[in-house]
Design a protein around this motif. Structure first.
Motif, mmCIF file in Angstrom:
data_model
loop_
_atom_site.group_PDB
_atom_site.id
_atom_site.type_symbol
_atom_site.label_atom_id
_atom_site.label_comp_id
_atom_site.label_asym_id
_atom_site.label_seq_id
_atom_site.Cartn_x
_atom_site.Cartn_y
_atom_site.Cartn_z
ATOM 1 N N ILE A 154 0.775 -1.267 -0.032
ATOM 2 C CA ILE A 154 -0.051 -0.015 -0.089
ATOM 3 C C ILE A 154 1.032 1.232 -0.257
ATOM 4 O O ILE A 154 1.629 1.359 0.841
ATOM 5 C CB ILE A 154 -0.882 -0.054 1.293
ATOM 6 C CG1 ILE A 154 -1.914 -1.232 0.928
ATOM 7 C CG2 ILE A 154 -1.803 1.433 1.326
ATOM 8 C CD1 ILE A 154 -2.657 -1.365 2.539
ATOM 9 N N SER A 155 0.506 2.221 -1.016
ATOM 10 C CA SER A 155 1.480 3.359 -1.116
ATOM 11 C C SER A 155 1.344 4.424 0.099
ATOM 12 O O SER A 155 2.117 4.859 0.626
ATOM 13 C CB SER A 155 1.408 3.853 -2.475
ATOM 14 O OG SER A 155 1.864 2.937 -3.528
ATOM 15 N N ASP A 156 -0.191 4.481 0.131
ATOM 16 C CA ASP A 156 -0.538 5.489 1.145
ATOM 17 C C ASP A 156 -2.059 5.022 1.636
ATOM 18 O O ASP A 156 -2.588 4.241 1.035
ATOM 19 C CB ASP A 156 -0.774 6.939 0.437
ATOM 20 C CG ASP A 156 0.663 7.829 0.209
ATOM 21 O OD1 ASP A 156 1.193 7.524 1.255
ATOM 22 O OD2 ASP A 156 0.812 8.160 -0.733
ATOM 23 N N GLY B 286 -10.369 -5.965 11.400
ATOM 24 C CA GLY B 286 -10.668 -5.929 12.813
ATOM 25 C C GLY B 286 -10.351 -4.624 13.446
ATOM 26 O O GLY B 286 -10.730 -3.598 12.886
ATOM 27 N N SER B 287 -9.679 -4.539 14.419
ATOM 28 C CA SER B 287 -9.104 -3.349 14.908
ATOM 29 C C SER B 287 -7.585 -3.176 14.742
ATOM 30 O O SER B 287 -6.965 -2.005 15.234
ATOM 31 C CB SER B 287 -9.474 -3.400 16.415
ATOM 32 O OG SER B 287 -8.794 -4.243 17.162
ATOM 33 N N GLU B 288 -6.937 -3.921 14.028
ATOM 34 C CA GLU B 288 -5.646 -3.831 13.657
ATOM 35 C C GLU B 288 -5.196 -3.059 12.543
ATOM 36 O O GLU B 288 -5.637 -3.574 11.270
ATOM 37 C CB GLU B 288 -4.959 -5.191 13.774
ATOM 38 C CG GLU B 288 -5.099 -5.878 14.919
ATOM 39 C CD GLU B 288 -4.361 -7.053 15.113
ATOM 40 O OE1 GLU B 288 -3.209 -7.201 14.849
ATOM 41 O OE2 GLU B 288 -5.002 -8.073 15.488
ATOM 42 N N ARG B 289 -4.216 -2.329 12.239
ATOM 43 C CA ARG B 289 -3.665 -1.758 11.124
ATOM 44 C C ARG B 289 -2.792 -3.030 10.591
ATOM 45 O O ARG B 289 -2.047 -3.266 10.990
ATOM 46 C CB ARG B 289 -2.908 -0.602 11.178
ATOM 47 C CG ARG B 289 -2.310 0.040 10.191
ATOM 48 C CD ARG B 289 -1.518 1.286 10.393
ATOM 49 N NE ARG B 289 -1.177 2.205 9.129
ATOM 50 C CZ ARG B 289 -0.191 1.788 8.718
ATOM 51 N NH1 ARG B 289 0.877 0.779 9.203
ATOM 52 N NH2 ARG B 289 0.551 2.674 7.657
ATOM 53 N N MET B 290 -2.868 -3.179 9.378
ATOM 54 C CA MET B 290 -2.194 -4.156 8.679
ATOM 55 C C MET B 290 -1.245 -4.026 7.394
ATOM 56 O O MET B 290 -0.853 -5.096 6.760
ATOM 57 C CB MET B 290 -3.362 -5.450 7.963
ATOM 58 C CG MET B 290 -4.149 -5.939 9.060
ATOM 59 S SD MET B 290 -3.060 -7.297 10.017
ATOM 60 C CE MET B 290 -4.485 -7.845 11.225
ATOM 61 N N ASN B 291 -0.975 -2.823 7.269
ATOM 62 C CA ASN B 291 -0.287 -2.201 6.050
ATOM 63 C C ASN B 291 1.156 -2.962 5.924
ATOM 64 O O ASN B 291 1.464 -3.702 4.950
ATOM 65 C CB ASN B 291 0.155 -0.770 6.308
ATOM 66 C CG ASN B 291 -1.099 0.097 5.812
ATOM 67 O OD1 ASN B 291 -2.177 -0.343 6.502
ATOM 68 N ND2 ASN B 291 -1.138 1.148 5.141
ATOM 69 N N ASP B 292 1.583 -3.175 7.100
ATOM 70 C CA ASP B 292 3.214 -4.114 7.216
ATOM 71 C C ASP B 292 3.049 -5.358 7.911
ATOM 72 O O ASP B 292 4.291 -6.038 8.050
ATOM 73 C CB ASP B 292 3.958 -2.922 8.167
ATOM 74 C CG ASP B 292 4.014 -1.733 7.613
ATOM 75 O OD1 ASP B 292 4.261 -1.437 6.520
ATOM 76 O OD2 ASP B 292 3.938 -0.734 8.364
ATOM 77 N N THR B 293 1.735 -6.037 7.723
ATOM 78 C CA THR B 293 1.808 -7.389 8.202
ATOM 79 C C THR B 293 1.988 -8.137 7.353
ATOM 80 O O THR B 293 1.454 -7.982 6.068
ATOM 81 C CB THR B 293 0.317 -7.472 9.115
ATOM 82 O OG1 THR B 293 0.305 -6.428 10.049
ATOM 83 C CG2 THR B 293 0.316 -9.087 9.474
ATOM 84 N N ALA B 294 2.778 -9.257 7.457
ATOM 85 C CA ALA B 294 3.006 -10.083 6.408
ATOM 86 C C ALA B 294 1.582 -10.887 5.808
ATOM 87 O O ALA B 294 0.892 -11.307 6.783
ATOM 88 C CB ALA B 294 3.711 -11.250 6.739
#
Length: 353
Positions: free
Chosen positions: A55-57, A63-71
């Motif tokens: 995701i560029s931006d 759920g309630s977790e930010r996942m941008n950097d999650t594998a």
């Protein structure tokens, strides 16, 4: 159950931006369909949710977790692709079990989950076969089974029926809808086929050029499209668009002129450039007169009849009639429309209300 949110999500490849600030919330247990023409960004958006594209931006929240950097493997997502991607040297049983084996699940637990998954998909009699001994529909069930067996929070489907013939597509469409109902897992499904979108979705997201055009239930989009793009994309056969050459306000509403015929409609705000009317909302007997049409082609479909023709000014128009009708090619018929089912659009393609 798991909700998913996209907040101002952007995708760039160097200087080329292909996803433009997507805002979208998907509720727990919803079956959401991304639909649009080729190149609109629907598969790219799905791959960003899966973690297969960065995701560029913006933010992706599951759920309630930010996942941008999650594998990808840690997002609780299972994905079914257009290609079956089965291991050809493995049996159906091994194809289903392989992901659990690599995750260190016990053999007893694997067997229980394989048998349960196979029973849900009605492939338990094929567990010892290799993929080459299966039909296309059976292979797609195995591919879906590999997703189900992981017990994910969210299912992602990327045009999973594209490789099947027409009859199998209809059958698998029904089976996937039943599967979603039975499992109750949040699902996102990508297709370019608006019939799949209309028949399967709780909510449809119509995309064009990396932007959302409209979000709503299938009937919301069918009955109240926000612009000509959505109106023309949703519905089969597609909506007719007829050039408006005059408009005036009346005591009870708005009258527009199409092919020298004045058509009374409910009141609207703004100047109309085109009139939209769906083929199935036209009639040869009831409604307000739309003018004469010269029939050019007749298609007999058994349950309905399609007429393709032209109005007096040469504008082409399609009419869908119930049952088996027998008008002759080259003959002229009078068309009628229900004002309540007509749509007006301005010069920018926006719907007038």
């Amino acid at each position: 159950m798991t909700a998913l949110s996209l907040n101002k999500v952007v995708k760039r490849y160097a200087d080329l931006q292909v996803i433009h600030g997507i805002d979208l919330k998907i509720e727990p247990k919803e079956f959401v369909v991304f639909v649009g023409p080729s190149g609109c960004g629907k598969s790219t958006l799905l791959r960003m949710i899966a973690g297969l594209e960065e995701i560029s931006d913006g933010d992706l929240t599951i759920g309630s977790e930010r996942m941008n950097d999650t594998a990808p493997a840690q997002r609780g997502i299972a994905m079914v692709f257009q290609s079956y991607a089965l291991y050809p040297h493995m049996s159906v049983y091994k194809n289903l079990a392989f992901g659990l084996e690599t995750a260190g699940v016990s053999k007893a637990e694997i067997d229980v989950r394989v048998q349960k998954t196979a029973a849900i998909l009605q492939i338990d009699q094929y567990l010892q076969r290799k993929p080459k001994a299966l039909s296309g529909g059976q292979r797609q069930r195995v591919a879906i089974g590999r997703a189900i067996i992981r017990e994910p929070k969210i299912f992602l489907f990327d045009e999973p029926l594209s490789n099947l013939d027409a009859e199998l597509r209809v059958q698998m469409r029904v089976e996937i809808a039943k599967l979603h109902r039975d499992l109750g897992v949040t699902s996102i499904y990508v297709t370019h086929d608006q019939v799949e979108a209309m028949t399967m979705a709780d909510k449809i997201v119509v995309l064009r050029a990396g932007r959302i055009e409209q979000v709503g239930s299938p009937l919301d989009l069918y009955n109240r499209p926000v612009n000509k793009f959505v109106a023309g994309f949703i519905g089969s056969p597609k909506m007719n668009f007829l050039k408006v050459t005059g408009q005036q306000e009346t005591g009870t509403g708005t009258a527009v002129t199409v092919a020298s015929t004045q058509i009374p409609l409910p009141p609207v705000r703004g100047m109309a450039d085109s009139l939209g009317v769906r083929p199935e909302h036209l009639s040869l007997t009831d409604g307000v007169p739309l003018g004469p049409m010269t029939i050019q082609i007749v298609e007999q479909l058994g349950g309905s009849t399609l007429l393709y023709g032209a109005l007096t000014d040469g504008q082409t128009i399609t009419v869908q009639l119930d049952g088996q009708q027998s008008p002759q090619r080259g003959s002229q018929v009078s068309l009628f429309a229900d004002p309540a089912t007509c749509h007006l659009f301005d010069k920018d393609g926006l719907a007038l209300r």
